[in-house]
Design an enzyme around this catalytic site. Structure first.
Site, PDB file in Angstrom:
ATOM      1  CG  MET A 113      33.596 145.604  59.269  1.00 39.37           C
ATOM      2  SD  MET A 113      32.871 144.651  60.604  1.00 39.37           S
ATOM      3  CE  MET A 113      33.582 143.047  60.262  1.00 39.37           C
ATOM      4  CG  MET A 135      36.278 143.836  62.934  1.00 36.95           C
ATOM      5  SD  MET A 135      35.280 143.943  64.436  1.00 36.95           S
ATOM      6  CE  MET A 135      33.979 142.769  64.039  1.00 36.95           C
ATOM      7  N   GLY A 195      31.199 145.970  64.226  1.00 37.54           N
ATOM      8  CA  GLY A 195      32.194 146.054  65.295  1.00 37.54           C
ATOM      9  C   GLY A 195      32.170 144.884  66.257  1.00 37.54           C
ATOM     10  CG  PHE A 196      31.605 144.930  69.385  1.00 39.22           C
ATOM     11  CD1 PHE A 196      32.742 144.492  70.052  1.00 39.22           C
ATOM     12  CD2 PHE A 196      31.481 146.284  69.092  1.00 39.22           C
ATOM     13  CE1 PHE A 196      33.737 145.391  70.442  1.00 39.22           C
ATOM     14  CE2 PHE A 196      32.473 147.195  69.467  1.00 39.22           C
ATOM     15  CZ  PHE A 196      33.603 146.743  70.145  1.00 39.22           C
ATOM     16  CG  ASP A 228      27.383 140.584  59.237  1.00 39.18           C
ATOM     17  OD1 ASP A 228      27.189 139.950  60.288  1.00 39.18           O
ATOM     18  OD2 ASP A 228      28.515 140.968  58.867  1.00 39.18           O
ATOM     19  N   GLY A 229      24.287 140.567  61.275  1.00 38.43           N
ATOM     20  CA  GLY A 229      24.104 141.162  62.591  1.00 38.43           C
ATOM     21  C   GLY A 229      22.746 140.845  63.181  1.00 38.43           C
ATOM     22  CG  HIS A 286      32.186 142.150  56.838  1.00 39.81           C
ATOM     23  ND1 HIS A 286      31.284 142.173  57.900  1.00 39.81           N
ATOM     24  CD2 HIS A 286      32.169 143.397  56.294  1.00 39.81           C
ATOM     25  CE1 HIS A 286      30.766 143.388  57.989  1.00 39.81           C
ATOM     26  NE2 HIS A 286      31.279 144.144  57.040  1.00 39.81           N
TER      27      HIS A 286
HETATM   28  C1  DX5 Z   1      29.730 142.564  63.225  1.00 38.65           C
HETATM   29  C2  DX5 Z   1      30.157 141.475  62.291  1.00 38.65           C
HETATM   30  C3  DX5 Z   1      29.248 140.311  62.272  1.00 38.65           C
HETATM   31  C4  DX5 Z   1      29.064 139.601  63.585  1.00 38.65           C
HETATM   32  C5  DX5 Z   1      27.693 139.019  63.605  1.00 38.65           C
HETATM   33  O1  DX5 Z   1      30.464 143.705  62.967  1.00 38.65           O
HETATM   34  O2  DX5 Z   1      30.242 141.964  60.976  1.00 38.65           O
HETATM   35  O3  DX5 Z   1      29.606 139.404  61.255  1.00 38.65           O
HETATM   36  O4  DX5 Z   1      30.010 138.603  63.805  1.00 38.65           O
HETATM   37  O5  DX5 Z   1      27.452 138.464  64.838  1.00 38.65           O
HETATM   38  P1  DX5 Z   1      25.988 138.119  65.374  1.00 38.65           P
HETATM   39  O6  DX5 Z   1      25.381 137.154  64.429  1.00 38.65           O
HETATM   40  O7  DX5 Z   1      26.269 137.528  66.724  1.00 38.65           O
HETATM   41  O8  DX5 Z   1      25.230 139.411  65.447  1.00 38.65           O
HETATM   42 ZN    ZN Z   2      30.517 140.500  59.296  1.00 38.14          ZN
END
Ligand code: DX5
Ligand code: ZN
Length: 237
Positions: free
Chosen positions: A77, A46, A155-156, A184-185, A75
């Protein structure tokens, strides 16, 4: 058609997100999660601009590469993915997934550069981005190897799974039976059924894996979720 389904659908890949691991012990965390049965290490990059958070870059991938042979599913971002391709190749990244929202004008060049560097190319889309935007990238002469459907706003870690993103996964699976489709997420034992039945086969999970008492059990449960959905003929109903 149903008899051929099991061999035709790409196999489950469980990708724990290292964002939820202990960043001060990345090498031992990677070794531990491999022993727990993970297929890939999901690396969240990120830039504090495309998303309001700042994490890791190529130097960390390079350091970790000295300690693991695992597939590193990166990934990106970031606002300018093109600027990072060479660095990630040199660092030893395995997969490079960029966001379609920032690659509208140069995705062909980007895919070419990623693949020429020996990495697999992926394209990600935010929850609000229409799935049709990635179709040309899958149908291209030099296509992406994977589509990542974000199931939270990037983001998180630790956010709640958004079920309203599932029609996008399903549309992709119906159109592209052989494609690697990643979610993802918010993926966890409670949400895997929905994602897998929609057609996802690559499962990213951060907090659900690293926050668990028994991460190996969670990884096995996620894998079983994908395998169970694939043995049904749900994609072709
Ligand atoms: C968020 C990330 C994810 C994150 C997923 O922006 O791309 O990869 O780490 O975390 P969880 O599985 O905790 O939602
Ligand atoms: Zn991710």
């Amino acid at each position: 058609m149903a008899q051929n389904l099991e061999v035709k659908v790409p196999r489950a890949k469980i990708a724990p997100s290292m964002l939820s691991s202990d960043f001060s012990n990345l090498a031992s965390e990677a070794k531990f999660i491999e022993e727990c049965g993970a297929d890939w290490l999901h690396m969240d990059v990120m830039d504090g601009h495309f998303v309001p958070n700042l994490t890791i870059g190529a130097p960390v991938i390079k350091s970790l590469r000295k300690h693991t042979k695992m597939y590193m599913d990166c990934h990106l971002m970031v606002t300018n993915p093109m600027d990072y391709v060479d660095e990630f190749v040199k660092a030893g990244a395995s997969g490079f997934t960029f966001h379609v929202e920032v690659a509208k004008d140069n995705w062909q060049e980007l895919i070419h550069k990623i693949k020429a560097g020996g990495m697999r190319a992926g394209v990600a889309l935010r929850p609000g981005t229409p799935v049709e935007e990635v179709f040309p990238l899958v149908e291209s002469q030099e296509p992406v190897d994977m589509v990542l459907v974000m199931t939270v706003e990037p983001g998180f870690g630790g956010q709640s799974f958004m079920p309203e993103t599932m029609p996008k996964v399903n549309a992709l699976r119906r159109k592209f039976p052989l494609l690697d489709i990643e979610v993802d997420g918010g993926l966890a034992p409670a949400t895997i059924k929905q994602a897998a039945e929609a057609g996802a086969n690559c499962i990213v999970a951060g907090s659900a894996v690293f926050g668990a008492k028994d991460p190996a059990e969670v990884i096995a449960t996620l894998r079983q979720g994908v395998d169970a959905a694939q043995t049904s003929s749900i994609f072709f109903k």
